[in-house]
Write an enzyme that holds these catalytic residues in place. Sequence first.
Site, PDB file in Angstrom:
ATOM      1  N   HIS A  11      13.425 -24.237 -21.875  1.00 56.31           N
ATOM      2  CA  HIS A  11      12.912 -24.006 -20.523  1.00 56.31           C
ATOM      3  C   HIS A  11      11.388 -24.101 -20.496  1.00 56.31           C
ATOM      4  O   HIS A  11      10.699 -23.920 -21.518  1.00 56.31           O
ATOM      5  CB  HIS A  11      13.363 -22.644 -19.997  1.00 56.31           C
ATOM      6  CG  HIS A  11      12.766 -21.470 -20.723  1.00 56.31           C
ATOM      7  ND1 HIS A  11      11.470 -21.044 -20.545  1.00 56.31           N
ATOM      8  CD2 HIS A  11      13.308 -20.624 -21.621  1.00 56.31           C
ATOM      9  CE1 HIS A  11      11.222 -19.997 -21.302  1.00 56.31           C
ATOM     10  NE2 HIS A  11      12.324 -19.724 -21.972  1.00 56.31           N
ATOM     11  N   GLU A 111      19.573 -16.798 -24.481  1.00 57.79           N
ATOM     12  CA  GLU A 111      18.589 -16.480 -25.510  1.00 57.79           C
ATOM     13  C   GLU A 111      19.057 -15.327 -26.389  1.00 57.79           C
ATOM     14  O   GLU A 111      19.903 -14.512 -26.001  1.00 57.79           O
ATOM     15  CB  GLU A 111      17.240 -16.142 -24.856  1.00 57.79           C
ATOM     16  CG  GLU A 111      16.096 -15.828 -25.823  1.00 57.79           C
ATOM     17  CD  GLU A 111      15.770 -16.943 -26.823  1.00 57.79           C
ATOM     18  OE1 GLU A 111      16.654 -17.270 -27.641  1.00 57.79           O
ATOM     19  OE2 GLU A 111      14.636 -17.448 -26.803  1.00 57.79           O
TER      20      GLU A 111
END
Length: 247
Positions: A11, A111
């Site tokens: 990201h 994550e």
Amino acid sequence: MPTPKVFIVRHGETEWSLSGKHTGRTDIPLTANGEKRVLATGKAMVGEDRLIVPSKLAHIYVSPRKRAQRTFELLNLGLPDGALPWNPHGDNSCRGIRCAAAVQVTDDIQEWDYGDYEGVTSPEIRKLRADQGLPGRWDIWQDGCPGGESPKDVTERLDRLIHEIRETYHRPVLEKTHPDPAETGNVLIVAHGHILRALALRWSGRPLDAGPTFLLEAGGVGTLSYEHHSLDEPAVLLGGAFHVGDE
């Protein structure tokens, strides 16, 4: 015959990635600069004559966090209305080159859960551990995160995802059993720094504490594939060429 690939995209920049704070469960947006950089990445790397060819993607996995989802929205991939499994997080969502691949949100690529270290920088973690009398320098690849995930936890979910990718998308292409002889089996994953670096290690069959410590910048792109068109020889592709059609 082209070898199937997995394109991994971290990201874009957030306020916490700028400050070095570990960002796992916390759902924070991209910065304005982060969005601009992702747009630039999409224009440079995604296209019919680029590294990631939209028409040749078989499947797309995206993290459940909005920073990863917004990154996907800006990657120059054009999806029809209603194709996203979430509500768009901003303007200019999925305006780009037509892509028919299904988009799947999966917790397997969220994550690393940093637990007690969520929102804390590495220097702060080292000081905290020293104050607690914990020996040695903190290494997430060996120590994991108290209150969060261990390397074993992360390994289990990544191995599950890798198995799914290989059996569903790559084996039929490599063994020529797919009904479409033009199918590439290429997969795109949009997620986060630590989990994608861990994915690269597990893809190549290495334990998370083995290294090398791969780096992936915010908004960066990496590629996983195979040597000799063989599922038994997974590899990290250090440099990939842009796609060029036959003359």
